[in-house]
Scaffold this motif. Sequence first.
Motif, PDB file in Angstrom:
ATOM      1  N   VAL A 172      12.728 -11.465  -6.815  1.00 44.82           N
ATOM      2  CA  VAL A 172      12.181 -10.876  -5.783  1.00 44.82           C
ATOM      3  C   VAL A 172      12.874  -9.808  -5.136  1.00 44.82           C
ATOM      4  CG1 VAL A 172      11.725 -11.359  -3.162  1.00 44.82           C
ATOM      5  CG2 VAL A 172      11.540 -13.121  -4.940  1.00 44.82           C
ATOM      6  N   ALA A 173      12.174  -8.768  -4.766  1.00 46.58           N
ATOM      7  CA  ALA A 173      12.942  -7.611  -4.295  1.00 46.58           C
ATOM      8  C   ALA A 173      12.181  -6.993  -3.049  1.00 46.58           C
ATOM      9  CB  ALA A 173      12.921  -6.527  -5.260  1.00 46.58           C
ATOM     10  N   LYS A 174      12.521  -6.216  -2.204  1.00 46.87           N
ATOM     11  CA  LYS A 174      12.078  -5.730  -1.195  1.00 46.87           C
ATOM     12  C   LYS A 174      12.296  -4.075  -1.386  1.00 46.87           C
ATOM     13  CE  LYS A 174      11.119  -9.551   1.467  1.00 46.87           C
ATOM     14  NZ  LYS A 174       9.927  -9.958   2.158  1.00 46.87           N
ATOM     15  N   ALA A 175      11.504  -3.363  -0.714  1.00 43.01           N
ATOM     16  CA  ALA A 175      11.563  -1.837  -0.787  1.00 43.01           C
ATOM     17  C   ALA A 175      10.611  -1.305   0.337  1.00 43.01           C
ATOM     18  CB  ALA A 175      10.807  -1.087  -1.972  1.00 43.01           C
ATOM     19  N   THR A 176      10.762  -0.045   0.755  1.00 45.65           N
ATOM     20  CA  THR A 176       9.954   0.712   1.928  1.00 45.65           C
ATOM     21  C   THR A 176       9.219   1.806   1.280  1.00 45.65           C
ATOM     22  OG1 THR A 176      11.718   0.394   3.332  1.00 45.65           O
ATOM     23  CG2 THR A 176      10.225   1.822   3.934  1.00 45.65           C
TER      24      THR A 176
ATOM     25  N   PRO B 232       9.370   9.387  -5.351  1.00 48.47           N
ATOM     26  CA  PRO B 232       9.421   8.091  -5.509  1.00 48.47           C
ATOM     27  C   PRO B 232       8.307   7.645  -4.555  1.00 48.47           C
ATOM     28  CG  PRO B 232      11.268   8.859  -4.299  1.00 48.47           C
ATOM     29  CD  PRO B 232      10.689  10.105  -4.978  1.00 48.47           C
ATOM     30  N   VAL B 233       7.714   6.588  -4.890  1.00 45.16           N
ATOM     31  CA  VAL B 233       6.794   5.857  -4.228  1.00 45.16           C
ATOM     32  C   VAL B 233       7.693   4.900  -3.344  1.00 45.16           C
ATOM     33  CG1 VAL B 233       4.769   4.193  -4.044  1.00 45.16           C
ATOM     34  CG2 VAL B 233       4.686   6.041  -5.685  1.00 45.16           C
ATOM     35  N   LEU B 234       8.723   4.149  -3.801  1.00 47.90           N
ATOM     36  CA  LEU B 234       9.355   3.375  -2.964  1.00 47.90           C
ATOM     37  C   LEU B 234      10.771   3.853  -2.695  1.00 47.90           C
ATOM     38  CD1 LEU B 234       8.606   0.273  -4.952  1.00 47.90           C
ATOM     39  CD2 LEU B 234       7.541   0.881  -2.923  1.00 47.90           C
ATOM     40  N   LYS B 235      11.254   3.495  -1.608  1.00 41.94           N
ATOM     41  CA  LYS B 235      12.718   3.950  -1.122  1.00 41.94           C
ATOM     42  C   LYS B 235      13.364   2.698  -0.545  1.00 41.94           C
ATOM     43  CE  LYS B 235      12.013   8.643  -0.236  1.00 41.94           C
ATOM     44  NZ  LYS B 235      12.505   9.921   0.551  1.00 41.94           N
TER      45      LYS B 235
ATOM     46  N   GLU C  14       6.507  10.391   2.750  1.00 33.19           N
ATOM     47  CA  GLU C  14       5.804  11.336   1.918  1.00 33.19           C
ATOM     48  C   GLU C  14       4.573  10.835   1.177  1.00 33.19           C
ATOM     49  OE1 GLU C  14       9.285  10.925   1.418  1.00 33.19           O
ATOM     50  OE2 GLU C  14       9.903  12.058   3.079  1.00 33.19           O
ATOM     51  N   ILE C  15       4.157   9.742   0.867  1.00 35.05           N
ATOM     52  CA  ILE C  15       3.279   9.215   0.175  1.00 35.05           C
ATOM     53  C   ILE C  15       1.768   9.733   0.730  1.00 35.05           C
ATOM     54  CG2 ILE C  15       4.343   7.861  -1.337  1.00 35.05           C
ATOM     55  CD1 ILE C  15       2.813   5.785   0.387  1.00 35.05           C
ATOM     56  N   GLY C  16       0.852  10.088  -0.142  1.00 32.08           N
ATOM     57  CA  GLY C  16      -0.563  10.124   0.625  1.00 32.08           C
ATOM     58  C   GLY C  16      -1.464   9.067  -0.087  1.00 32.08           C
TER      59      GLY C  16
ATOM     60  N   VAL D 168       4.988   1.331 -10.556  1.00 30.69           N
ATOM     61  CA  VAL D 168       6.312   0.365  -9.948  1.00 30.69           C
ATOM     62  C   VAL D 168       6.779  -0.246 -11.271  1.00 30.69           C
ATOM     63  CG1 VAL D 168       7.213  -1.453  -8.293  1.00 30.69           C
ATOM     64  CG2 VAL D 168       5.548   0.027  -7.449  1.00 30.69           C
ATOM     65  N   PHE D 169       7.620   0.088 -11.935  1.00 31.91           N
ATOM     66  CA  PHE D 169       8.489  -0.462 -12.939  1.00 31.91           C
ATOM     67  C   PHE D 169       9.607  -1.496 -12.666  1.00 31.91           C
ATOM     68  CE2 PHE D 169       7.208   3.860 -13.588  1.00 31.91           C
ATOM     69  CZ  PHE D 169       6.547   4.064 -14.822  1.00 31.91           C
TER      70      PHE D 169
END
Length: 150
Positions: free
Chosen positions: A117-121, A101-104, A125-127, A133-134
């Motif tokens: 509206v949504a929020k995510a972290t 996952p890119v977002l958690k 582990e991403i580079g 994002v779907f």
Amino acid sequence: MSKKMIAVLLGASLTAGVLGLGAGGAFAGDKAGTTGTTGTTSAAGTTTTEAAAPRPPKGARAVVRVSPNPTARRGEEVTITGHCGGGRKLNAVLSGFGGRPVLKNVRIIDDNPDGFVAKATLSREIGNGVGPVFVDCGGEAGVTLLVTHV
């Protein structure tokens, strides 16, 4: 009419024709014979043709944006906004591929189909790169790309 005016009109006509051909393609779900152009009348009474953005096919009409994008820090909070394009409400926000996952910690703040509206972290582990994002809007879906420079 002067030669200069004729050259300007000819150039404008050719440009409009070339642009019209590029934007005139239809999606599979469109009615046969549609060209993707609309006519408008100017104040002078002349009609012009403008290229309209082709409408996405049914099932892919939700629009999604991520901010900030590009992003520069792992663990950074991002905001996901958009509209459902005719879907019922924002049901889910998904990201990544291949089990990474890119977002958690995705939280839907407002599921309004006219402006969600949504929020995510961002995952720790991403580079550097690009991740999808779907959004699932109950009958309509949308996707955007999140660029990371970490």
